[in-house]
Design an enzyme around this catalytic site. Structure first.
Site, mmCIF file in Angstrom:
data_model
loop_
_atom_site.group_PDB
_atom_site.id
_atom_site.type_symbol
_atom_site.label_atom_id
_atom_site.label_comp_id
_atom_site.label_asym_id
_atom_site.label_seq_id
_atom_site.Cartn_x
_atom_site.Cartn_y
_atom_site.Cartn_z
ATOM 1 N N ARG A 81 0.857 -1.183 0.000
ATOM 2 C CA ARG A 81 0.000 0.000 0.000
ATOM 3 C C ARG A 81 0.897 1.238 0.000
ATOM 4 N NH1 ARG A 81 -2.749 2.849 4.499
ATOM 5 N NH2 ARG A 81 -3.916 4.358 3.270
ATOM 6 N N HIS A 124 -2.468 11.192 0.585
ATOM 7 C CA HIS A 124 -1.990 10.931 1.946
ATOM 8 C C HIS A 124 -1.318 12.227 2.415
ATOM 9 C CE1 HIS A 124 -0.689 7.495 4.804
ATOM 10 N NE2 HIS A 124 -0.298 8.627 5.380
ATOM 11 N N GLU A 169 -7.132 8.660 5.788
ATOM 12 C CA GLU A 169 -7.375 9.317 7.073
ATOM 13 C C GLU A 169 -7.750 10.796 6.936
ATOM 14 O OE1 GLU A 169 -3.930 8.614 9.526
ATOM 15 O OE2 GLU A 169 -4.309 6.477 9.657
ATOM 16 N N ASN A 295 -7.922 1.917 9.502
ATOM 17 C CA ASN A 295 -6.629 2.065 10.164
ATOM 18 C C ASN A 295 -6.857 2.073 11.667
ATOM 19 O OD1 ASN A 295 -5.662 2.383 7.608
ATOM 20 N ND2 ASN A 295 -4.952 4.498 7.870
ATOM 21 N N TYR A 297 -4.802 1.932 15.548
ATOM 22 C CA TYR A 297 -3.589 1.909 16.377
ATOM 23 C C TYR A 297 -3.899 1.713 17.851
ATOM 24 C CZ TYR A 297 -0.979 3.280 12.276
ATOM 25 O OH TYR A 297 -0.422 3.277 11.030
ATOM 26 N N GLU A 352 -3.969 -0.132 7.990
ATOM 27 C CA GLU A 352 -2.809 0.273 8.797
ATOM 28 C C GLU A 352 -2.982 -0.238 10.209
ATOM 29 O OE1 GLU A 352 -1.592 4.406 8.983
ATOM 30 O OE2 GLU A 352 -1.964 4.660 6.839
HETATM 31 O O1 IFM Z 1 2.568 7.542 9.949
HETATM 32 C C1 IFM Z 1 1.178 7.606 10.073
HETATM 33 C C2 IFM Z 1 0.533 7.465 8.720
HETATM 34 O O2 IFM Z 1 0.971 8.426 7.833
HETATM 35 C C3 IFM Z 1 -0.971 7.595 8.838
HETATM 36 N N1 IFM Z 1 -1.494 6.734 9.857
HETATM 37 C C4 IFM Z 1 -0.830 6.720 11.150
HETATM 38 C C5 IFM Z 1 0.650 6.526 10.975
HETATM 39 C C6 IFM Z 1 1.345 6.513 12.352
HETATM 40 O O3 IFM Z 1 1.110 7.705 13.031
#
Ligand code: IFM
Length: 443
Positions: A81, A124, A169, A295, A297, A352
């Site tokens: 990606r 992006h 995002e 995405n 985290y 992500e």
């Molecule tokens: O590095 C970023 C990415 O560009 C977009 N999503 C989160 C990642 C980590 O912060």
């Protein structure tokens, strides 16, 4: 470090894809052969980037992509990606820059030669600076300019691309860039964030039919980031705070795309804070998508307080990541199952997921057991969501390699591959070796 899934895991189906992700500004370098973008300008402002760095060289990927593609091939990934740099492809007068397109033609051919499918994101966050000077995402016309760019890029490169994502995002681009001012272009004001978000979503919706026309066989969709919002305590005011944050930060993007309307919380916004919605916008934004990229985290805990009635509680604990984020893998399963219960979802890709750690290279080895553990826990969460019935089609790790982490500069390492930013030497971290063993052992 071993990564594994149960033999009957839905993630081991032949058509489930495992990949790695990056983005143009964060790795490409070669800034001299493209127009300036908003992140170049932001980096020039003192104090905006933690280590005072910029993306002029980054991972020097545009010179070194053959080595990077070889690393991916060696790891055995099914898919990569990446994002395109708008200011590398489109000239200021709107015409295509063939030299910029050639760069991507070569890279995409390299990927095809390595048997790796290309998942390409159009935006992006590297908006051409001249478009920001004309109003950026606060200006409706930028959505139209994005559509023109999508048309040129997909006509030129479409035969080499497996999947197009319009945006990555939009919450970050709008909220961090125009609402909080901690990302480029650095404006602050809630109303700016919300208006920018509408124009980003509009850009997505306008580009979707263009992609569908130009690349009818590609999977075309959008990538959104989510952080499940949890209340700080059992009191109803905390539950309300968490719901409001969820509506403004998560559902604000998913609901327009999937249902053609903003969440109800819009009614609570002051008139001058609301998006500038014109007739037909919501139908445009909710054009059908072939996939939704998710995405993930971490989660966020909210308590009652602050100007809007909700404020985040800073994560506590000894095991925070280098970004200060809590490792909360069960949030990924919860999120996927929750999205599935709220919406009629298209197929889902986890586009992500990753962890920043203070990785060091010692005697040629980068020992990063916490990354291996993080990947295992999140694969287990995706496995659980798939077993619960969510239509999951892939998992992409962020990131292929250490890179420019926006306002954090080069101080945060998210990569499977370690990059020495002085020499540009690449070294597989132990997690990358475990990832390779897992991918090669799958079939
Ligand atoms: O590095 C970023 C990415 O560009 C977009 N999503 C989160 C990642 C980590 O912060």
């Amino acid at each position: 470090m071993n990564l594994k899934l149960p033999k009957d895991s839905p993630l081991l189906a032949d058509d489930f894809l495992f990949g790695v992700a990056t983005s143009s500004f964060q790795i490409e370098g070669a800034a001299e052969s493209r127009l300036k973008c908003i992140w170049d300008t932001f980096c020039e402002q003192p104090g905006k980037i933690r280590d005072g760095s910029n993306g002029l060289v980054a991972c020097d990927h545009l010179d070194r992509w053959p080595e990077d593609v070889a690393l991916m091939k060696d790891m055995g990934v099914d898919a990569y990606r990446l994002s395109l740099s708008w200011p590398r492809i489109i000239r200021e007068d709107g015409s295509p820059n063939e030299a910029g397109l050639d760069v991507y033609r070569r890279l995409l051919d390299g990927l095809a030669g390595a048997g790796i499918r290309a998942f390409v994101t159009l935006y992006h966050w590297d908006l051409p600076q001249h478009l920001e000077d004309a109003g950026g995402w606060l200006r409706r016309d930028t959505s139209k300019r994005f559509t023109d760019y999508a048309d040129i890029a997909s006509r030129a490169l479409g035969d080499r691309v497996h999947s197009w994502a319009t945006l990555n995002e939009p919450w970050c681009a709008a909220h961090l860039g125009y609402g909080m001012g901690i990302h480029a272009p650095g404006l602050s004001g809630t109303q700016y964030g919300i208006k920018a978000a509408h124009h980003l979503l509009l850009a997505h919706g306008l580009a979707m039919p263009v992609l569908a026309d130009n690349c009818p066989n590609a999977l075309n969709g959008i990538v959104l980031n989510f952080s499940p919002c949890h209340p700080a305590g059992p009191e109803p005011e905390h539950a309300r705070a968490a719901r409001m944050a969820d509506d403004l930060y998560n559902q604000w993007y998913a609901r327009p795309v999937l249902c053609g309307e903003y969440p109800e919380v819009m009614e609570h916004l002051a008139a001058d804070e609301r998006p500038d919605i014109e007739a037909g916008d919501m139908a445009t934004i909710s054009h059908p998508i072939d996939f939704l990229g998710v995405n993930y985290y971490t989660r966020t805990v909210y308590r009652h307080g602050g100007e809007r009635g909700f404020e985040p509680v800073p994560p506590q604990g000894p095991h925070l990541t280098d970004m200060g984020w809590e490792v909360y893998p069960q949030g990924l399963e919860e999120l996927l199952v929750d999205l599935d219960s709220r919406y009629e979802l298209p197929p889902i890709l986890v586009t992500e997921n990753g962890i920043a750690l203070p990785d060091e290279r010692v005697d040629g080895i980068v020992n990063d057991p916490r990354r291996g553990q993080y990947i295992q826990q999140h694969l287990d969460a995706v496995d659980a969501a798939a077993r619960a019935g969510v239509d999951l089609r892939g998992y992409f790790h962020w990131s292929l390699m250490d890179n420019f982490e926006w306002a954090e500069g080069y101080t945060k390492r998210f990569g499977l591959v370690h990059v020495d930013f002085d020499t540009q030497e690449r070294t597989l971290k132990d997690s990358a070796k475990a990832w390779r063993a897992f991918l090669q052992g799958r079939r």
